[in-house]
Design a protein around this motif. Structure first.
Motif, PDB file in Angstrom:
ATOM      1  N   GLU A 194       0.827  -1.207   0.000  1.00  0.00           N
ATOM      2  CA  GLU A 194       0.000   0.000   0.000  1.00  0.00           C
ATOM      3  C   GLU A 194       0.867   1.265   0.000  1.00  0.00           C
ATOM      4  O   GLU A 194       0.454   2.308  -0.486  1.00  0.00           O
ATOM      5  CB  GLU A 194      -0.934   0.009   1.207  1.00  0.00           C
ATOM      6  N   LEU A 195       2.071   1.164   0.545  1.00  0.00           N
ATOM      7  CA  LEU A 195       3.002   2.288   0.554  1.00  0.00           C
ATOM      8  C   LEU A 195       3.951   2.250  -0.649  1.00  0.00           C
ATOM      9  O   LEU A 195       4.390   3.284  -1.138  1.00  0.00           O
ATOM     10  CB  LEU A 195       3.840   2.276   1.837  1.00  0.00           C
ATOM     11  N   PHE A 196       4.248   1.063  -1.134  1.00  0.00           N
ATOM     12  CA  PHE A 196       5.208   0.862  -2.210  1.00  0.00           C
ATOM     13  C   PHE A 196       4.610   1.176  -3.583  1.00  0.00           C
ATOM     14  O   PHE A 196       5.243   1.806  -4.413  1.00  0.00           O
ATOM     15  CB  PHE A 196       5.721  -0.573  -2.148  1.00  0.00           C
ATOM     16  N   HIS A 197       3.413   0.728  -3.859  1.00  0.00           N
ATOM     17  CA  HIS A 197       2.755   0.885  -5.164  1.00  0.00           C
ATOM     18  C   HIS A 197       3.626   0.326  -6.298  1.00  0.00           C
ATOM     19  O   HIS A 197       3.991   1.048  -7.225  1.00  0.00           O
ATOM     20  CB  HIS A 197       2.419   2.357  -5.451  1.00  0.00           C
ATOM     21  N   PRO A 198       3.971  -0.977  -6.232  1.00  0.00           N
ATOM     22  CA  PRO A 198       4.851  -1.538  -7.261  1.00  0.00           C
ATOM     23  C   PRO A 198       4.182  -1.631  -8.623  1.00  0.00           C
ATOM     24  O   PRO A 198       2.950  -1.727  -8.726  1.00  0.00           O
ATOM     25  CB  PRO A 198       5.172  -2.933  -6.717  1.00  0.00           C
ATOM     26  N   ILE A 199       5.002  -1.615  -9.657  1.00  0.00           N
ATOM     27  CA  ILE A 199       4.531  -1.867 -11.020  1.00  0.00           C
ATOM     28  C   ILE A 199       5.346  -3.016 -11.591  1.00  0.00           C
ATOM     29  O   ILE A 199       6.438  -3.324 -11.098  1.00  0.00           O
ATOM     30  CB  ILE A 199       4.640  -0.626 -11.924  1.00  0.00           C
ATOM     31  N   SER A 200       4.813  -3.649 -12.614  1.00  0.00           N
ATOM     32  CA  SER A 200       5.492  -4.763 -13.251  1.00  0.00           C
ATOM     33  C   SER A 200       5.326  -4.651 -14.756  1.00  0.00           C
ATOM     34  O   SER A 200       4.275  -4.212 -15.241  1.00  0.00           O
ATOM     35  CB  SER A 200       4.880  -6.086 -12.757  1.00  0.00           C
ATOM     36  N   PHE A 201       6.344  -5.048 -15.489  1.00  0.00           N
ATOM     37  CA  PHE A 201       6.261  -5.060 -16.943  1.00  0.00           C
ATOM     38  C   PHE A 201       5.582  -6.337 -17.389  1.00  0.00           C
ATOM     39  O   PHE A 201       5.930  -7.429 -16.951  1.00  0.00           O
ATOM     40  CB  PHE A 201       7.667  -4.967 -17.558  1.00  0.00           C
ATOM     41  N   ASP A 202       4.591  -6.218 -18.249  1.00  0.00           N
ATOM     42  CA  ASP A 202       3.852  -7.345 -18.814  1.00  0.00           C
ATOM     43  C   ASP A 202       4.339  -7.527 -20.250  1.00  0.00           C
ATOM     44  O   ASP A 202       3.884  -6.827 -21.154  1.00  0.00           O
ATOM     45  CB  ASP A 202       2.355  -7.028 -18.768  1.00  0.00           C
ATOM     46  N   PRO A 203       5.295  -8.441 -20.473  1.00  0.00           N
ATOM     47  CA  PRO A 203       5.864  -8.577 -21.810  1.00  0.00           C
ATOM     48  C   PRO A 203       4.898  -9.141 -22.846  1.00  0.00           C
ATOM     49  O   PRO A 203       5.062  -8.893 -24.032  1.00  0.00           O
ATOM     50  CB  PRO A 203       7.065  -9.512 -21.604  1.00  0.00           C
ATOM     51  N   ALA A 204       3.881  -9.893 -22.417  1.00  0.00           N
ATOM     52  CA  ALA A 204       2.918 -10.443 -23.370  1.00  0.00           C
ATOM     53  C   ALA A 204       2.111  -9.341 -24.046  1.00  0.00           C
ATOM     54  O   ALA A 204       1.749  -9.452 -25.214  1.00  0.00           O
ATOM     55  CB  ALA A 204       1.983 -11.426 -22.668  1.00  0.00           C
ATOM     56  N   ILE A 248       3.082  -3.774 -21.798  1.00  0.00           N
ATOM     57  CA  ILE A 248       2.555  -2.695 -20.969  1.00  0.00           C
ATOM     58  C   ILE A 248       3.081  -2.847 -19.538  1.00  0.00           C
ATOM     59  O   ILE A 248       3.642  -3.878 -19.183  1.00  0.00           O
ATOM     60  CB  ILE A 248       1.004  -2.677 -20.943  1.00  0.00           C
ATOM     61  N   TYR A 249       2.885  -1.821 -18.746  1.00  0.00           N
ATOM     62  CA  TYR A 249       3.190  -1.877 -17.318  1.00  0.00           C
ATOM     63  C   TYR A 249       1.880  -2.026 -16.552  1.00  0.00           C
ATOM     64  O   TYR A 249       0.870  -1.448 -16.927  1.00  0.00           O
ATOM     65  CB  TYR A 249       3.924  -0.608 -16.870  1.00  0.00           C
ATOM     66  N   ARG A 250       1.901  -2.799 -15.479  1.00  0.00           N
ATOM     67  CA  ARG A 250       0.707  -3.033 -14.670  1.00  0.00           C
ATOM     68  C   ARG A 250       0.983  -2.646 -13.226  1.00  0.00           C
ATOM     69  O   ARG A 250       2.053  -2.912 -12.697  1.00  0.00           O
ATOM     70  CB  ARG A 250       0.298  -4.500 -14.715  1.00  0.00           C
ATOM     71  N   ALA A 251      -0.009  -2.042 -12.583  1.00  0.00           N
ATOM     72  CA  ALA A 251       0.078  -1.722 -11.166  1.00  0.00           C
ATOM     73  C   ALA A 251      -0.226  -2.988 -10.368  1.00  0.00           C
ATOM     74  O   ALA A 251      -1.111  -3.762 -10.725  1.00  0.00           O
ATOM     75  CB  ALA A 251      -0.908  -0.625 -10.809  1.00  0.00           C
ATOM     76  N   LEU A 252       0.516  -3.192  -9.295  1.00  0.00           N
ATOM     77  CA  LEU A 252       0.322  -4.356  -8.431  1.00  0.00           C
ATOM     78  C   LEU A 252      -0.077  -3.884  -7.044  1.00  0.00           C
ATOM     79  O   LEU A 252       0.090  -2.728  -6.697  1.00  0.00           O
ATOM     80  CB  LEU A 252       1.622  -5.157  -8.328  1.00  0.00           C
ATOM     81  N   GLY A 253      -0.583  -4.793  -6.227  1.00  0.00           N
ATOM     82  CA  GLY A 253      -0.790  -4.432  -4.846  1.00  0.00           C
ATOM     83  C   GLY A 253      -2.076  -4.915  -4.205  1.00  0.00           C
ATOM     84  O   GLY A 253      -2.136  -5.072  -3.004  1.00  0.00           O
ATOM     85  N   GLU A 254      -3.131  -5.166  -4.975  1.00  0.00           N
ATOM     86  CA  GLU A 254      -4.396  -5.582  -4.364  1.00  0.00           C
ATOM     87  C   GLU A 254      -4.276  -7.004  -3.824  1.00  0.00           C
ATOM     88  O   GLU A 254      -3.837  -7.918  -4.513  1.00  0.00           O
ATOM     89  CB  GLU A 254      -5.522  -5.529  -5.407  1.00  0.00           C
ATOM     90  N   LYS A 255      -4.665  -7.197  -2.583  1.00  0.00           N
ATOM     91  CA  LYS A 255      -4.643  -8.520  -1.968  1.00  0.00           C
ATOM     92  C   LYS A 255      -5.807  -9.337  -2.531  1.00  0.00           C
ATOM     93  O   LYS A 255      -6.945  -8.873  -2.581  1.00  0.00           O
ATOM     94  CB  LYS A 255      -4.774  -8.415  -0.451  1.00  0.00           C
ATOM     95  N   THR A 256      -5.497 -10.562  -2.951  1.00  0.00           N
ATOM     96  CA  THR A 256      -6.542 -11.430  -3.497  1.00  0.00           C
ATOM     97  C   THR A 256      -6.746 -12.704  -2.690  1.00  0.00           C
ATOM     98  O   THR A 256      -7.671 -13.459  -2.957  1.00  0.00           O
ATOM     99  CB  THR A 256      -6.213 -11.819  -4.954  1.00  0.00           C
ATOM    100  N   GLY A 257      -5.899 -12.977  -1.706  1.00  0.00           N
ATOM    101  CA  GLY A 257      -6.068 -14.174  -0.898  1.00  0.00           C
ATOM    102  C   GLY A 257      -4.914 -14.354   0.062  1.00  0.00           C
ATOM    103  O   GLY A 257      -3.993 -13.540   0.113  1.00  0.00           O
ATOM    104  N   ASN A 258      -4.975 -15.422   0.838  1.00  0.00           N
ATOM    105  CA  ASN A 258      -3.955 -15.749   1.831  1.00  0.00           C
ATOM    106  C   ASN A 258      -3.228 -17.020   1.417  1.00  0.00           C
ATOM    107  O   ASN A 258      -3.847 -18.083   1.312  1.00  0.00           O
ATOM    108  CB  ASN A 258      -4.585 -15.952   3.212  1.00  0.00           C
ATOM    109  N   ALA A 259      -1.907 -16.914   1.193  1.00  0.00           N
ATOM    110  CA  ALA A 259      -1.113 -18.066   0.788  1.00  0.00           C
ATOM    111  C   ALA A 259      -1.142 -19.144   1.866  1.00  0.00           C
ATOM    112  O   ALA A 259      -1.096 -18.845   3.057  1.00  0.00           O
ATOM    113  CB  ALA A 259       0.328 -17.633   0.512  1.00  0.00           C
ATOM    114  N   PHE A 260      -1.229 -20.377   1.428  1.00  0.00           N
ATOM    115  CA  PHE A 260      -1.191 -21.570   2.276  1.00  0.00           C
ATOM    116  C   PHE A 260      -2.403 -21.691   3.207  1.00  0.00           C
ATOM    117  O   PHE A 260      -2.471 -22.592   4.015  1.00  0.00           O
ATOM    118  CB  PHE A 260       0.104 -21.631   3.107  1.00  0.00           C
ATOM    119  N   TRP A 261      -3.347 -20.810   3.105  1.00  0.00           N
ATOM    120  CA  TRP A 261      -4.519 -20.866   3.969  1.00  0.00           C
ATOM    121  C   TRP A 261      -5.790 -21.067   3.147  1.00  0.00           C
ATOM    122  O   TRP A 261      -6.556 -21.974   3.398  1.00  0.00           O
ATOM    123  CB  TRP A 261      -4.627 -19.587   4.806  1.00  0.00           C
TER     124      TRP A 261
END
Length: 104
Positions: free
Chosen positions: A72-82, A85-98
């Motif tokens: 929420e403080l970092f606001h990372p982005i990632s390159f989508d080579p397919a 484009i660049y995509r914003a990351l950060g929204e929580k979608t679930g809990n790993a291993f749970w």
């Protein structure tokens, strides 16, 4: 697109400043809150770059109370080579291993 090969002031024109990395012979961009210093190991025949991370630098402004990176403080982005484009990351979608365990 502007290449640093043809525009030597590319970084300054973009508003960035650099400093020397501590473990590799490369610049770090001062305005970016996370930096990975890597050693090139190889480039595969398909163009994938394989490296070894030697140092990680993280600015305190993006850490939570436990010293972990807070998306929420970092606001990372990632390159989508397919899609090239660049995509914003950060929204929580679930809990790993749970969440998956609840499906049993």
């Amino acid at each position: 697109m502007v290449s640093g090969n043809s525009e030597p002031a590319k970084m300054q024109k973009a508003g960035f400043h650099t400093s020397k990395a501590s473990t590799v012979d490369a610049p770090l961009i001062d305005e970016l809150p996370v930096a990975l210093e890597c050693r090139l190991l190889k480039v595969n025949e398909d163009g994938n770059i394989i490296g070894q991370i030697l140092n990680v630098s993280v600015d305190d402004t993006i850490l939570n109370g436990e010293g972990q990176i807070d998306p929420e403080l970092f606001h990372p982005i990632s390159f989508d080579p397919a899609n090239n484009i660049y995509r914003a990351l950060g929204e929580k979608t679930g809990n790993a291993f749970w969440d998956g365990g609840r499906l049993k």
